[in-house]
Design a protein around this motif. Structure first.
Motif, PDB file in Angstrom:
ATOM      1  N   ASN A  42       0.810  -1.227   0.000  1.00  0.00           N
ATOM      2  CA  ASN A  42       0.000   0.000   0.000  1.00  0.00           C
ATOM      3  C   ASN A  42       0.841   1.272   0.000  1.00  0.00           C
ATOM      4  O   ASN A  42       0.354   2.335   0.333  1.00  0.00           O
ATOM      5  CB  ASN A  42      -0.951   0.051   1.196  1.00  0.00           C
ATOM      6  N   ARG A  43       2.087   1.204  -0.362  1.00  0.00           N
ATOM      7  CA  ARG A  43       2.957   2.380  -0.332  1.00  0.00           C
ATOM      8  C   ARG A  43       3.036   3.034  -1.710  1.00  0.00           C
ATOM      9  O   ARG A  43       3.011   2.371  -2.729  1.00  0.00           O
ATOM     10  CB  ARG A  43       4.344   2.007   0.146  1.00  0.00           C
ATOM     11  N   ILE A  44       3.127   4.361  -1.661  1.00  0.00           N
ATOM     12  CA  ILE A  44       3.313   5.144  -2.876  1.00  0.00           C
ATOM     13  C   ILE A  44       4.509   6.059  -2.671  1.00  0.00           C
ATOM     14  O   ILE A  44       4.890   6.363  -1.540  1.00  0.00           O
ATOM     15  CB  ILE A  44       2.062   5.983  -3.227  1.00  0.00           C
ATOM     16  N   ALA A  45       5.080   6.502  -3.766  1.00  0.00           N
ATOM     17  CA  ALA A  45       6.186   7.453  -3.686  1.00  0.00           C
ATOM     18  C   ALA A  45       5.634   8.818  -3.319  1.00  0.00           C
ATOM     19  O   ALA A  45       4.586   9.243  -3.817  1.00  0.00           O
ATOM     20  CB  ALA A  45       6.925   7.518  -5.019  1.00  0.00           C
ATOM     21  N   CYS A  46       6.331   9.509  -2.437  1.00  0.00           N
ATOM     22  CA  CYS A  46       5.902  10.843  -2.028  1.00  0.00           C
ATOM     23  C   CYS A  46       7.113  11.654  -1.578  1.00  0.00           C
ATOM     24  O   CYS A  46       8.170  11.108  -1.285  1.00  0.00           O
ATOM     25  CB  CYS A  46       4.865  10.773  -0.910  1.00  0.00           C
TER      26      CYS A  46
END
Length: 131
Positions: A42-46
């Protein structure tokens, strides 16, 4: 409630020209892209707080509200932003708060959303404009 990257992709069918996508085609494209790029974390780049580098430390949750689907982008430090998924081709808009969201197409399968000094990379299916 956290969702997978695949579910986010299915929720964000966008068009580059601001026209609402053909629903069945958009879902087919989103499912194909989701299957190819799905991750279980569930991780996204930010990049939050004005950071220059994007890192995969933000997580995404979703909530169905009377206004529609709302994505909650959670920062590693506990901060967050809420985005309302639109059905008019814009993709997402800020669901609340004083700052608006700016959406930029990064590639055929990714958008960058900016809210203030925070930036997020979200999977999306970007359609080509019809002539």
């Amino acid at each position: 409630m956290p969702i997978s990257r695949a579910a986010v992709m299915m929720s964000l069918a966008l068009t580059a020209c601001g026209r609402a996508p053909d629903q069945p085609k958009a879902l087919t494209n989103a499912e194909a892209a989701a299957n190819a790029q799905a991750t279980d974390d569930n991780r996204i780049a930010c990049a939050t707080g004005g950071a220059a580098a994007m890192t995969r430390v933000c997580t995404v949750g979703r909530e169905t509200t009377p206004r529609g689907l709302v994505l909650m982008l959670h920062h590693a430090d506990g901060g967050f932003h809420r985005l309302l998924v639109t059905t008019d081709g814009r993709g997402v808009v800020a669901a609340d708060g004083a700052q608006g969201a700016t959406v930029m197409v990064v590639s055929a399968d990714e958008i960058e959303v900016r809210i203030g000094a925070d930036r997020y990379r979200l999977p999306a299916t970007v359609g080509k404009p019809k002539a």
